[in-house]
Design an enzyme around this catalytic site. Structure first.
Site, PDB file in Angstrom:
ATOM      1  N   ASP A 113       0.374   5.019   1.836  1.00 29.69           N
ATOM      2  CA  ASP A 113      -0.472   5.508   2.940  1.00 29.69           C
ATOM      3  C   ASP A 113      -1.349   6.698   2.366  1.00 29.69           C
ATOM      4  O   ASP A 113      -1.119   7.448   1.712  1.00 29.69           O
ATOM      5  CB  ASP A 113       0.090   6.099   3.957  1.00 29.69           C
ATOM      6  CG  ASP A 113       1.139   5.048   4.766  1.00 29.69           C
ATOM      7  OD1 ASP A 113       0.534   3.792   4.920  1.00 29.69           O
ATOM      8  OD2 ASP A 113       1.926   5.427   5.295  1.00 29.69           O
TER       9      ASP A 113
ATOM     10  N   HIS B  64       0.799  -1.200   0.136  1.00 31.81           N
ATOM     11  CA  HIS B  64      -0.003  -0.042   0.027  1.00 31.81           C
ATOM     12  C   HIS B  64       0.896   1.318  -0.043  1.00 31.81           C
ATOM     13  O   HIS B  64       1.973   1.160   0.299  1.00 31.81           O
ATOM     14  CB  HIS B  64      -0.887   0.266   1.309  1.00 31.81           C
ATOM     15  CG  HIS B  64      -0.267   0.105   2.493  1.00 31.81           C
ATOM     16  ND1 HIS B  64       0.463  -1.006   3.226  1.00 31.81           N
ATOM     17  CD2 HIS B  64      -0.041   1.331   3.348  1.00 31.81           C
ATOM     18  CE1 HIS B  64       0.915  -0.652   4.363  1.00 31.81           C
ATOM     19  NE2 HIS B  64       0.764   0.966   4.505  1.00 31.81           N
TER      20      HIS B  64
ATOM     21  N   ARG C 157       4.985   6.162  14.496  1.00 31.00           N
ATOM     22  CA  ARG C 157       5.256   6.800  13.235  1.00 31.00           C
ATOM     23  C   ARG C 157       4.489   8.254  13.074  1.00 31.00           C
ATOM     24  O   ARG C 157       3.337   8.215  13.842  1.00 31.00           O
ATOM     25  CB  ARG C 157       4.034   6.098  12.344  1.00 31.00           C
ATOM     26  CG  ARG C 157       3.828   6.027  10.807  1.00 31.00           C
ATOM     27  CD  ARG C 157       2.887   5.073  10.060  1.00 31.00           C
ATOM     28  NE  ARG C 157       1.888   5.855   9.757  1.00 31.00           N
ATOM     29  CZ  ARG C 157       0.994   5.381   8.816  1.00 31.00           C
ATOM     30  NH1 ARG C 157       1.092   4.161   8.283  1.00 31.00           N
ATOM     31  NH2 ARG C 157      -0.221   6.092   8.818  1.00 31.00           N
TER      32      ARG C 157
ATOM     33  N   HIS D 155       4.727   0.385   0.246  1.00 35.03           N
ATOM     34  CA  HIS D 155       5.560  -0.568   1.393  1.00 35.03           C
ATOM     35  C   HIS D 155       4.710  -1.520   1.846  1.00 35.03           C
ATOM     36  O   HIS D 155       3.262  -1.691   1.756  1.00 35.03           O
ATOM     37  CB  HIS D 155       5.799   0.298   2.513  1.00 35.03           C
ATOM     38  CG  HIS D 155       4.909   1.342   3.227  1.00 35.03           C
ATOM     39  ND1 HIS D 155       4.626   2.241   2.682  1.00 35.03           N
ATOM     40  CD2 HIS D 155       4.464   1.192   4.227  1.00 35.03           C
ATOM     41  CE1 HIS D 155       3.478   2.888   3.537  1.00 35.03           C
ATOM     42  NE2 HIS D 155       3.463   2.096   4.720  1.00 35.03           N
TER      43      HIS D 155
HETATM   44  C1  SIN Z   1       2.953   0.841   7.893  1.00 31.74           C
HETATM   45  O1  SIN Z   1       2.253   0.429   7.002  1.00 31.74           O
HETATM   46  O2  SIN Z   1       2.877   2.315   8.060  1.00 31.74           O
HETATM   47  C2  SIN Z   1       3.828   0.267   8.653  1.00 31.74           C
HETATM   48  C3  SIN Z   1       5.027  -0.220   8.175  1.00 31.74           C
HETATM   49  C4  SIN Z   1       5.938  -1.073   9.105  1.00 31.74           C
HETATM   50  O3  SIN Z   1       5.484  -1.262  10.129  1.00 31.74           O
HETATM   51  O4  SIN Z   1       6.799  -1.491   8.634  1.00 31.74           O
END
Ligand code: SIN
Length: 283
Positions: A102, A100, A270, A255
């Site tokens: 974000d 995906h 995050r 990612h």
């Molecule tokens: C995410 O998709 O924001 C998480 C990525 C991760 O935890 O590596």
């Protein structure tokens, strides 16, 4: 003042390590602009061995842009602008296990995120990134011309809405299911706001269909693009250590968080940055 740093490529298609900066120290606007330039070019930039408090993590984010508060993620206690990406030893589901980018369901999708590793498992728990520049550049001129005329519909509802959360564990993790009602359309190929490069802008998790096409027609083209975008040569696998900070650009990358560390904790903080309306790339 401009702090000097080295940009060391990590992969052929994307990714670079930034060497020579201590992010616990404030940095000036010239350095921030240089980092944003490196981010736009490389898609993901990685800083190793950074000892950051939540306040210092926030200060780095604020030097680079405006913070976006995610509607659905749990937050760090006392820090409502820092999302917690946590998997405990007893859990089997993780956050972000599908490819995906974000917030593509928002009309102004987030620029990117600063993910900071606080407690990583002894092995596993990597994040894989894919370059949407490389994916786009690999297509034929004919397909590029066709994509230049198309827009795609993105949504949060099927991912964060009440009916959608795939397991009881994830139901307990995400919040505000009744706010998962965003639908947006974006060009399928965008002009990247800082690098000026063309990037493919659809993703398997949030893209529903191509505007004006049936689901079946959309799936045929989207699945081809997804298969192309995830070719190993267009990806970078990032192994984390505690105190690694990675910043990714949602307009240039996808990612996926690899879920291969059952029985261990993985805890990441995050912070997401606000983005802008995405313009179509010139044909
Ligand atoms: C995410 O998709 O924001 C998480 C990525 C991760 O935890 O590596």
């Amino acid at each position: 003042m401009t702090e000097s740093f080295e940009v060391k490529p990590l992969g052929t298609a994307l990714g670079a390590e930034i060497i020579g900066l201590d992010l616990a120290q404030p940095f000036g606007d010239n350095t921030a602009q240089a980092l944003l330039g490196a981010l736009g070019e490389n898609g993901v930039i990685v800083f190793r061995d950074q000892l950051l408090t939540p306040e210092q993590h926030r200060a780095v984010a604020q030097a680079l842009g405006r913070i976006n508060i995610n509607r659905f993620f749990p937050t760090v206690e006392g820090h409502p602008d820092i999302a917690e990406v946590r998997k405990e030893p007893g859990q089997t589901s993780n956050i972000g296990s599908e490819w995906h980018t974000d917030h593509s369901y928002d009309t102004e999708p987030a620029l990117g995120s600063l993910l900071y590793a606080r407690d990583v498992p002894p092995t596993g728990g990597d994040t894989i990134f894919a370059s949407m520049y490389a994916a786009y550049e690999s297509l034929s001129d004919g397909l590029k011309a066709a994509l230049a005329t198309l827009r795609a519909v993105h949504s949060s509802a099927h991912v964060f809405g009440e009916a959608a959360l795939s397991s009881d564990e994830l139901k307990g993790v995400f919040a505000n299911a009744d706010s998962a009602n965003q639908f947006s359309t974006h060009p399928m190929v965008i002009h990247h706001p800082t690098s000026g490069r063309s990037a493919l802008y659809v993703n398997p998790e949030f893209t529903l269909r191509i505007e004006g096409w049936s689901d079946e027609e959309s799936a045929a083209l989207l699945n081809y693009l997804y298969q192309q975008a995830t070719k190993p040569e267009f990806t970078l696998r990032l192994g984390w250590a505690n105190n690694t900070l990675a910043i990714w650009d949602n307009r240039a990358t996808w990612h996926l968080a690899v879920n291969d560390y059952h029985g261990h904790r993985r805890l990441m903080h995050r912070i997401t940055l606000e983005g802008c309306v995405l313009e179509a790339a010139a044909a």
